[in-house]
Design an enzyme around this catalytic site. Structure first.
Site: not given
Lengths: 125, 253
Positions: A33, A102
């Site tokens: 990520c 995120c």
């Protein structure tokens, strides 16, 4: 793209570092990520007296880490636990929508450090 | 390449040089192989126009495309070279403009602008490429002085204006923000993906891990850049990288 407040925390992050004798350590995120946050807390009489972080990530990840350390310090463990990612984003005067998911992990990182603290105190009690 | 050709293959298209890591592909050799099999060969020379020689016979291509903005021409206009004998289905149906390949009124100003820009770029190409290559090599050499740094792409077969490196243990956006604050314009992947949070698909395809690909930096040089710019970048980047590493949980300094 970022608010002045985000840029301010990004350029002068508070409480960067580690606590060697921490009472709780939490780490969240993953390299896939692009954001990894690690948080150390020191707890005395149920109050968070010190907190430090290290973060691999974008500007938002660094700013949210820095901001949550300011929000959490001096609070009781229960109060600190209630801080949400939304609280952090609001204290930073907003985050770009794409970053809300995120890079807004600071509450999870603090939560993980508190969970670690609880586990340690439970096993020594 | 040979293994990728199938009995039904009618067209092969390979970029002349990669836009992110600057690697120049062996277009001439690929062209010879592909065309010997009767397959048409196209190259995307958008990155190389103005930097490399685009002799279509030497390159062994049937089709070649360029874009004006890459050699200081107007944005929004490109050109497609079509070898004699190659028949193309129209891209836009309708009127007979552009030899029936693209209907609609021609963008005359754009076309003239592209042609003039290309002419000027060709005049300056060799001298300018040599100048940029020197700056590029100094940049790469300087950046490699930073520990845990790697160059992406080929050092030998590389666009004269492209620098692409990865700094381990840090993330590209925080690096870019710091560079931007100091007036240095850079990118972490290609401009096309600047809205995306994923690391460069090119670097991932080259086998880099997500972690390392996230720490990529691309610097491209142009005619306005000077030795002094290179000095400034090399003076600023090491400190930024060090500071970001000091706050990275991945770095055990």
């Amino acid at each position: 793209m970022y608010s002045d407040k985000v840029m301010e925390h990004f350029t002068n992050p508070r409480n960067v570092g580690e606590i060697p004798d921490a009472d709780g350590i939490g780490e969240v995120g993953n390299a896939r990520c692009g954001d990894i946050m690690k948080m150390w807390i020191k707890v005395e009489n149920n109050i968070i007296t010190d907190i430090k972080f290290k973060t691999f990530g974008c500007g938002a990840a660094i700013a949210t880490s820095s901001m949550i350390t300011e929000l959490a310090i001096g609070k009781t463990v229960e109060e600190a636990e209630k801080i949400t990612n939304r609280d952090v984003a609001e204290a930073l005067e907003g985050l770009p929508p794409v970053k809300m998911h995120c890079s807004n992990l600071a509450a999870e990182a603090l939560g993980a450090a508190i969970a670690d603290y609880r586990k340690r105190t439970a096993s020594t009690a | 390449m040979e293994a990728a050709l199938r009995p039904g293959t009618i067209l092969v298209s390979i970029m002349h040089a990669n836009n992110e890591v600057g690697t120049i592909q062996p277009i001439s050799e690929i062209g010879a192989l592909v065309r010997a099999r009767g397959v048409r060969f196209h190259t995307d020379a958008v990155q190389t126009a103005g930097a490399l020689d685009l002799n279509v016979d030497a390159l062994n291509v049937d089709l070649l495309s360029i874009s004006a903005h890459k050699f200081y021409g107007p944005k929004g206009v490109g050109a497609l070279y079509v070898r004699k004998g190659v028949r193309l289905h129209p891209l836009i149906h309708g009127g007979g403009q552009e030899k029936r390949r693209r209907a609609g009124t021609e963008n005359v100003a754009g076309i003239v602008g592209l042609a003039k820009a290309f002419e000027l770029a060709q005049e300056e190409r060799e001298a300018e490429s040599a100048r940029l290559q020197k700056l590029r090599d100094r940049l790469i050499e300087g950046l490699l002085q930073i520990p845990h740094t790697r160059v992406n792409g080929s050092l030998e077969r590389r666009l004269p204006n492209n620098v692409s490196v990865c700094f381990e243990f840090i993330e590209g956006e925080s690096l870019l923000l710091n560079l931007d604050l100091r007036g240095i314009a850079a990118s972490s992947g290609s401009a096309c993906t600047s809205g995306s949070l994923d690391p460069s698909h090119v670097l991932l395809a080259m086998g880099l891990s997500h972690e390392i690909a996230h720490g990529s930096l691309r610097l491209t040089l142009g005619r306005e850049n000077t030795e002094a710019d290179v000095d400034f970048v090399l003076q600023e980047i090491p400190g930024i990288v060090e500071r970001l590493r000091a706050m990275s949980p991945l770095y055990q300094g």
